[in-house]
Design a protein around this motif. Structure first.
Motif, PDB file in Angstrom:
ATOM      1  N   HIS A  80       0.805  -1.227   0.000  1.00 34.91           N
ATOM      2  CA  HIS A  80       0.000   0.000   0.000  1.00 34.91           C
ATOM      3  C   HIS A  80       0.834   1.271   0.000  1.00 34.91           C
ATOM      4  O   HIS A  80       0.522   2.227  -0.722  1.00 34.91           O
ATOM      5  CB  HIS A  80      -0.915   0.036   1.229  1.00 34.91           C
ATOM      6  CG  HIS A  80      -1.691  -1.207   1.469  1.00 34.91           C
ATOM      7  ND1 HIS A  80      -2.096  -2.060   0.457  1.00 34.91           N
ATOM      8  CD2 HIS A  80      -2.166  -1.751   2.622  1.00 34.91           C
ATOM      9  CE1 HIS A  80      -2.767  -3.070   0.981  1.00 34.91           C
ATOM     10  NE2 HIS A  80      -2.819  -2.915   2.287  1.00 34.91           N
ATOM     11  N   SER A  81       1.865   1.297   0.808  1.00 35.09           N
ATOM     12  CA  SER A  81       2.633   2.533   0.993  1.00 35.09           C
ATOM     13  C   SER A  81       3.406   2.950  -0.261  1.00 35.09           C
ATOM     14  O   SER A  81       3.902   4.075  -0.339  1.00 35.09           O
ATOM     15  CB  SER A  81       3.615   2.383   2.161  1.00 35.09           C
ATOM     16  OG  SER A  81       4.513   1.314   1.921  1.00 35.09           O
ATOM     17  N   HIS A  83       1.967   2.595  -3.415  1.00 31.30           N
ATOM     18  CA  HIS A  83       1.017   2.773  -4.517  1.00 31.30           C
ATOM     19  C   HIS A  83       1.158   4.137  -5.197  1.00 31.30           C
ATOM     20  O   HIS A  83       1.194   4.225  -6.428  1.00 31.30           O
ATOM     21  CB  HIS A  83      -0.422   2.579  -4.021  1.00 31.30           C
ATOM     22  CG  HIS A  83      -0.771   1.156  -3.777  1.00 31.30           C
ATOM     23  ND1 HIS A  83      -2.015   0.748  -3.345  1.00 31.30           N
ATOM     24  CD2 HIS A  83      -0.054   0.019  -3.910  1.00 31.30           C
ATOM     25  CE1 HIS A  83      -2.033  -0.564  -3.210  1.00 31.30           C
ATOM     26  NE2 HIS A  83      -0.850  -1.022  -3.545  1.00 31.30           N
ATOM     27  N   LYS A  84       1.235   5.185  -4.393  1.00 32.19           N
ATOM     28  CA  LYS A  84       1.349   6.510  -5.002  1.00 32.19           C
ATOM     29  C   LYS A  84       2.633   6.623  -5.828  1.00 32.19           C
ATOM     30  O   LYS A  84       2.595   7.047  -6.997  1.00 32.19           O
ATOM     31  CB  LYS A  84       1.322   7.606  -3.936  1.00 32.19           C
ATOM     32  CG  LYS A  84       1.505   8.995  -4.534  1.00 32.19           C
ATOM     33  CD  LYS A  84       1.748  10.072  -3.493  1.00 32.19           C
ATOM     34  CE  LYS A  84       2.097  11.391  -4.173  1.00 32.19           C
ATOM     35  NZ  LYS A  84       2.402  12.463  -3.200  1.00 32.19           N
ATOM     36  N   GLU A  85       3.751   6.250  -5.232  1.00 35.44           N
ATOM     37  CA  GLU A  85       5.038   6.370  -5.927  1.00 35.44           C
ATOM     38  C   GLU A  85       5.033   5.620  -7.255  1.00 35.44           C
ATOM     39  O   GLU A  85       5.469   6.161  -8.289  1.00 35.44           O
ATOM     40  CB  GLU A  85       6.151   5.810  -5.034  1.00 35.44           C
ATOM     41  CG  GLU A  85       7.522   5.756  -5.684  1.00 35.44           C
ATOM     42  CD  GLU A  85       8.545   5.013  -4.834  1.00 35.44           C
ATOM     43  OE1 GLU A  85       9.587   4.607  -5.397  1.00 35.44           O
ATOM     44  OE2 GLU A  85       8.322   4.838  -3.618  1.00 35.44           O
ATOM     45  N   CYS A  99      -4.485   0.496 -10.250  1.00 38.34           N
ATOM     46  CA  CYS A  99      -3.730   0.402  -8.996  1.00 38.34           C
ATOM     47  C   CYS A  99      -4.543  -0.331  -7.943  1.00 38.34           C
ATOM     48  O   CYS A  99      -5.680   0.053  -7.639  1.00 38.34           O
ATOM     49  CB  CYS A  99      -3.363   1.790  -8.500  1.00 38.34           C
ATOM     50  SG  CYS A  99      -2.380   1.790  -6.983  1.00 38.34           S
ATOM     51  N   ALA A 104      -4.223   4.491  -2.232  1.00 36.59           N
ATOM     52  CA  ALA A 104      -2.985   4.990  -1.622  1.00 36.59           C
ATOM     53  C   ALA A 104      -3.187   5.014  -0.111  1.00 36.59           C
ATOM     54  O   ALA A 104      -4.163   4.486   0.400  1.00 36.59           O
ATOM     55  CB  ALA A 104      -2.631   6.368  -2.175  1.00 36.59           C
ATOM     56  N   GLU A 109      -2.555  11.686  -0.873  1.00 37.66           N
ATOM     57  CA  GLU A 109      -1.854  10.894  -1.899  1.00 37.66           C
ATOM     58  C   GLU A 109      -2.781  10.588  -3.077  1.00 37.66           C
ATOM     59  O   GLU A 109      -2.363  10.665  -4.238  1.00 37.66           O
ATOM     60  CB  GLU A 109      -1.334   9.596  -1.288  1.00 37.66           C
ATOM     61  CG  GLU A 109      -0.158   9.786  -0.351  1.00 37.66           C
ATOM     62  CD  GLU A 109       0.514   8.486   0.046  1.00 37.66           C
ATOM     63  OE1 GLU A 109       1.571   8.549   0.703  1.00 37.66           O
ATOM     64  OE2 GLU A 109      -0.009   7.394  -0.301  1.00 37.66           O
ATOM     65  N   VAL A 110      -4.022  10.239  -2.783  1.00 39.01           N
ATOM     66  CA  VAL A 110      -4.974   9.938  -3.855  1.00 39.01           C
ATOM     67  C   VAL A 110      -5.230  11.179  -4.707  1.00 39.01           C
ATOM     68  O   VAL A 110      -5.286  11.102  -5.944  1.00 39.01           O
ATOM     69  CB  VAL A 110      -6.290   9.383  -3.273  1.00 39.01           C
ATOM     70  CG1 VAL A 110      -7.367   9.287  -4.362  1.00 39.01           C
ATOM     71  CG2 VAL A 110      -6.056   8.015  -2.645  1.00 39.01           C
ATOM     72  N   MET A 113      -2.387  11.619  -7.133  1.00 43.63           N
ATOM     73  CA  MET A 113      -2.440  10.658  -8.233  1.00 43.63           C
ATOM     74  C   MET A 113      -3.469  11.072  -9.286  1.00 43.63           C
ATOM     75  O   MET A 113      -3.203  11.046 -10.499  1.00 43.63           O
ATOM     76  CB  MET A 113      -2.769   9.266  -7.683  1.00 43.63           C
ATOM     77  CG  MET A 113      -1.651   8.643  -6.857  1.00 43.63           C
ATOM     78  SD  MET A 113      -2.217   7.341  -5.726  1.00 43.63           S
ATOM     79  CE  MET A 113      -2.881   6.125  -6.872  1.00 43.63           C
ATOM     80  N   GLU A 126      -8.733   2.756  -9.492  1.00 46.88           N
ATOM     81  CA  GLU A 126      -8.479   1.925  -8.324  1.00 46.88           C
ATOM     82  C   GLU A 126      -9.020   0.521  -8.587  1.00 46.88           C
ATOM     83  O   GLU A 126     -10.168   0.351  -9.033  1.00 46.88           O
ATOM     84  CB  GLU A 126      -9.157   2.526  -7.095  1.00 46.88           C
ATOM     85  CG  GLU A 126      -8.885   1.760  -5.814  1.00 46.88           C
ATOM     86  CD  GLU A 126      -9.461   2.452  -4.583  1.00 46.88           C
ATOM     87  OE1 GLU A 126      -9.164   1.997  -3.459  1.00 46.88           O
ATOM     88  OE2 GLU A 126     -10.204   3.456  -4.754  1.00 46.88           O
TER      89      GLU A 126
END
Length: 328
Positions: A80-81, A83-85, A99, A104, A109-110, A113, A126
């Motif tokens: 999970h941590s 996902h954004k990257e 994703c 995220a 973070e979402v 994105m 998602e």
């Protein structure tokens, strides 16, 4: 972007854990879809995974996969941590991104994105596969039509028992491990997709020694005394059902409600069960939807919309605040 009705969608898979195997198993059943490349930090793992699912290319670098000009879409299956990257990496290179849930770690973070996807005019969605499953779509349709009257109550749980293991991602709070983001998201999703956002939330949790949440109990309250009673647990095997109580009947998505399963309708003492299990795991349905969006030149899903993903992560953030759960 012009419509391409018969275009073969060439996929990349970034992150090759358990859920990536499930996705890949169903991807190979889809016509006009091809596993172009896979990526892991370990080249041996990438080669083995690629061989199993007939990928054309295997990489030991996520950056190399994102840069592959032959890839149309990337499925992100890292913890999970990340996902954004990893979503941002692929979007920057013009790749459509599916994703894995949760989208995220938090709302900010979402938002980042989504903003990049819009700026790049690239499809982002998602991967909350339950939304696309036939049994869930059937239940949503019956509830929307009010076939059995108004929806009065949602009861949903998701729980299983696993030995606590500090080496497992599931129990590692720093990467979003714990019951809420991993499995509590499903009961919350079931509620938001049927009742919408609650007026009030009550929540309690228990934790492991490292602070990761082991259980989470939630009550979502709505006007007219409508409510949702929700639970996630990594300490016990729960029924993992979703029950919709309406004025004139009860619709139950039976065990493993988040996956293809049976649906039981109880009305006036009579019971009817519909079987929605099939030959695939069920990940093919979200992939088919995503492929069609790409072929039609769409940049956002009309089912798993940005608005819904934002409502979902905002609700998760609210629950975390109530139970004082921080991912650090």
């Amino acid at each position: 972007m012009t419509s391409q009705p018969h275009k073969t969608i060439k996929w990349g898979i970034l992150g090759l854990g358990n859920i990536a195997h499930k996705f890949a198993k169903d991807l190979v059943t889809i016509k006009d879809a091809q596993l172009q490349a896979v990526a892991s930090r370990s080249i041996d793992k990438a080669n083995e995974f690629g061989k199993t699912y007939h990928a054309i290319q295997a990489y030991n670098s996520y950056e190399a996969l994102a840069q592959d000009p032959n890839i149309d879409a990337v499925y992100i299956a890292t913890p999970h941590s990340f996902h954004k990257e990893h979503a941002m990496l692929c979007l920057e290179h013009g790749k459509a991104v599916l994703c894995e849930k949760p989208f995220a770690m938090n709302t900010e973070e979402v938002k980042d994105m989504i903003a990049l996807a819009k700026a790049k005019n690239v499809l982002l969605m998602e991967a909350l596969w339950t939304y696309f499953l036939p049994h869930y779509q059937f239940a949503l349709s019956e509830l929307k039509k009010e076939t059995y009257g108004k929806l009065l109550k949602v009861e949903a749980d998701f729980g299983f028992s696993r030995p606590f293991n500090t080496a497992s991602r599931l129990f590692d709070k720093t990467v979003g491990g714990g019951s809420l983001l991993d499995i509590g998201i499903y009961p919350i999703f079931a509620t938001l997709s049927t009742l919408g956002e609650p007026q009030d939330i009550e929540a309690t949790c228990t934790t492991f020694d490292n602070g990761a949440d082991s259980t989470c109990d939630m009550i979502f309250k709505y006007k007219d005394n409508t409510e949702a009673v929700l639970k996630s647990s990594l300490l016990e095997d729960t029924p993992t059902q979703c029950k919709f109580t309406c004025e004139n009947a009860v619709i139950t998505l039976n065990t493993q409600f988040h996956a293809p399963t049976t649906v039981t309708i109880n009305q006036n003492g009579a019971e009817q069960t519909l079987d929605y299990t099939g030959p695939t795991i069920g990940y093919n349905f979200e992939t088919l939807h995503f492929n069609q969006l790409l072929r039609e030149g769409k940049t956002e899903s009309d089912i798993m919309t940005y608005d819904f993903s934002l409502k979902l992560i905002k609700t998760l953030d609210k629950v975390r605040k109530i139970i004082a759960l921080e991912y650090k």
